[in-house]
Design an enzyme around this catalytic site. Structure first.
Site, PDB file in Angstrom:
ATOM      1  N   ARG A  69       7.088   8.615 -40.772  1.00 32.27           N
ATOM      2  CA  ARG A  69       6.282   9.356 -40.283  1.00 32.27           C
ATOM      3  C   ARG A  69       6.539  10.973 -40.094  1.00 32.27           C
ATOM      4  O   ARG A  69       7.572  11.292 -39.825  1.00 32.27           O
ATOM      5  CB  ARG A  69       5.879   9.130 -39.093  1.00 32.27           C
ATOM      6  CG  ARG A  69       6.735   8.586 -38.094  1.00 32.27           C
ATOM      7  CD  ARG A  69       6.775   8.101 -36.524  1.00 32.27           C
ATOM      8  NE  ARG A  69       7.441   8.391 -35.791  1.00 32.27           N
ATOM      9  CZ  ARG A  69       8.967   9.455 -35.607  1.00 32.27           C
ATOM     10  NH1 ARG A  69       8.273  10.584 -35.914  1.00 32.27           N
ATOM     11  NH2 ARG A  69       9.676   9.300 -34.840  1.00 32.27           N
ATOM     12  N   GLY A  70       5.755  11.856 -38.915  1.00 34.48           N
ATOM     13  CA  GLY A  70       5.618  12.770 -39.139  1.00 34.48           C
ATOM     14  C   GLY A  70       6.786  12.858 -37.794  1.00 34.48           C
ATOM     15  O   GLY A  70       6.449  11.693 -37.025  1.00 34.48           O
ATOM     16  N   GLY A  71       6.898  13.958 -37.538  1.00 35.12           N
ATOM     17  CA  GLY A  71       7.484  14.106 -36.343  1.00 35.12           C
ATOM     18  C   GLY A  71       8.955  14.181 -36.120  1.00 35.12           C
ATOM     19  O   GLY A  71       9.464  14.059 -36.773  1.00 35.12           O
TER      20      GLY A  71
ATOM     21  N   THR B 143      11.297   9.806 -31.876  1.00 32.47           N
ATOM     22  CA  THR B 143      10.141   8.976 -30.584  1.00 32.47           C
ATOM     23  C   THR B 143      11.243   7.368 -29.594  1.00 32.47           C
ATOM     24  O   THR B 143      12.366   7.492 -30.581  1.00 32.47           O
ATOM     25  CB  THR B 143       9.312   8.491 -31.056  1.00 32.47           C
ATOM     26  OG1 THR B 143       9.225   7.366 -31.860  1.00 32.47           O
ATOM     27  CG2 THR B 143       8.880   9.472 -31.332  1.00 32.47           C
TER      28      THR B 143
ATOM     29  N   ILE C 186       1.922  11.076 -30.836  1.00 39.05           N
ATOM     30  CA  ILE C 186       1.655  10.639 -32.619  1.00 39.05           C
ATOM     31  C   ILE C 186       2.537  11.288 -33.483  1.00 39.05           C
ATOM     32  O   ILE C 186       2.450  12.081 -33.264  1.00 39.05           O
ATOM     33  CB  ILE C 186       0.232  11.375 -32.245  1.00 39.05           C
ATOM     34  CG1 ILE C 186      -1.107  10.710 -31.053  1.00 39.05           C
ATOM     35  CG2 ILE C 186      -0.800  11.227 -33.686  1.00 39.05           C
ATOM     36  CD1 ILE C 186      -2.084  11.701 -31.347  1.00 39.05           C
ATOM     37  N   GLY C 187       1.646  10.086 -34.225  1.00 41.73           N
ATOM     38  CA  GLY C 187       3.195   9.746 -35.553  1.00 41.73           C
ATOM     39  C   GLY C 187       2.185   9.659 -36.680  1.00 41.73           C
ATOM     40  O   GLY C 187       2.015   8.519 -36.769  1.00 41.73           O
TER      41      GLY C 187
ATOM     42  N   GLY D 188       1.462   5.909 -36.145  1.00 41.78           N
ATOM     43  CA  GLY D 188      -0.489   6.249 -35.719  1.00 41.78           C
ATOM     44  C   GLY D 188       0.129   6.271 -34.114  1.00 41.78           C
ATOM     45  O   GLY D 188       0.379   8.137 -34.244  1.00 41.78           O
TER      46      GLY D 188
ATOM     47  N   CYS E  94      10.769  13.951 -29.681  1.00 46.69           N
ATOM     48  CA  CYS E  94       9.634  14.411 -30.347  1.00 46.69           C
ATOM     49  C   CYS E  94      10.120  15.478 -30.543  1.00 46.69           C
ATOM     50  O   CYS E  94       9.782  17.353 -30.601  1.00 46.69           O
ATOM     51  CB  CYS E  94       7.891  15.149 -29.879  1.00 46.69           C
ATOM     52  SG  CYS E  94       7.100  12.563 -29.626  1.00 46.69           S
TER      53      CYS E  94
END
Length: 217
Positions: A71-73, A76, A143-144, A155, A173
């Site tokens: 995922r992006g980011g 987390t 959010i990612g 999500g 993040c």
């Protein structure tokens, strides 16, 4: 347009198993053999590293398992008391606009928080949802997302009542702002309450995203 399947997973869901299940479902959605899915889960304590993660942001790597994810980011935390919502949608037929999709997810969280009297907001140039606390601004939802063949997965994560000290093992993040939770600011501590609010506001978010109308924040 048919609404996605809505599934609330009981108990704690193994992270690696969840990713494998999402990848299988994404392939099936793309092939037309399965429908879209909104999957609400809760994970045991763990850290994830997104595609932009940097090693320096993992402050205590031995606290919990660390999963590299597509995922992006950045880094987390997931754990009990946090509602993770995996959003598997066919963006190919809903509008191939990832930026607008992320904004729609932020607006969805803001709308769900508002149901319980909490004012969430976005910060320009950053992804996620923040709220004001007596100690200052703090992040309440991350959010990612990832998109494969124009099907989204991963999500968002909303902090309901997690152990906030667990965020101390990372720079969440990659941002300096502290994190908070609904329980910490005097809101609901029940995942079921937020689940209901997410369900209540979902159809409007989906319609606005699909048609390209802006909900505003």
């Amino acid at each position: 347009m048919i609404l996605p399947e809505w599934r609330v997973e009981p108990g704690l869901t193994d992270y690696a198993a969840a990713v494998a299940a999402m990848e299988a479902r994404v392939a099936a959605i793309h092939a037309g053999t399965a429908g879209e899915l909104i999957w609400l889960v809760e994970h045991p304590p763990l850290y994830t590293a997104g595609t932009s993660a940097v090693p320096a942001d993992l402050l205590r790597p031995h606290d919990f398992p660390v999963f590299a994810t597509g995922r992006g980011g950045k880094h987390t935390y997931h754990g009990p008391g946090q509602r993770v919502v995996y959003v598997l949608l066919d963006l190919g037929r809903r509008g191939r606009d990832i930026r607008r999709f992320v904004a729609a997810l932020e607006n969805w969280v803001i709308a769900a928080l508002a149901v319980h009297g909490v004012a969430g907001r976005v910060i320009a140039g950053k992804v996620g949802v923040w709220t004001d606390t007596p100690a200052g601004t703090a992040k309440i939802a991350a959010i990612g997302v990832r998109v494969r063949r124009w099907v989204s997965y991963h999500g968002l994560a909303i902090n309901i009542d997690p152990d906030l000290t667990h965020f101390g093992g990372i720079v969440p993040c990659g941002l300096p702002e502290p994190v908070t939770s609904l329980a910490a600011i005097g809101g609901t501590s029940r995942l079921a309450d937020i689940d209901a609010a997410l369900a209540e506001t979902f159809a409007t978010m989906l319609a606005d995203f699909t048609t390209g109308r802006d909900q505003g924040t």
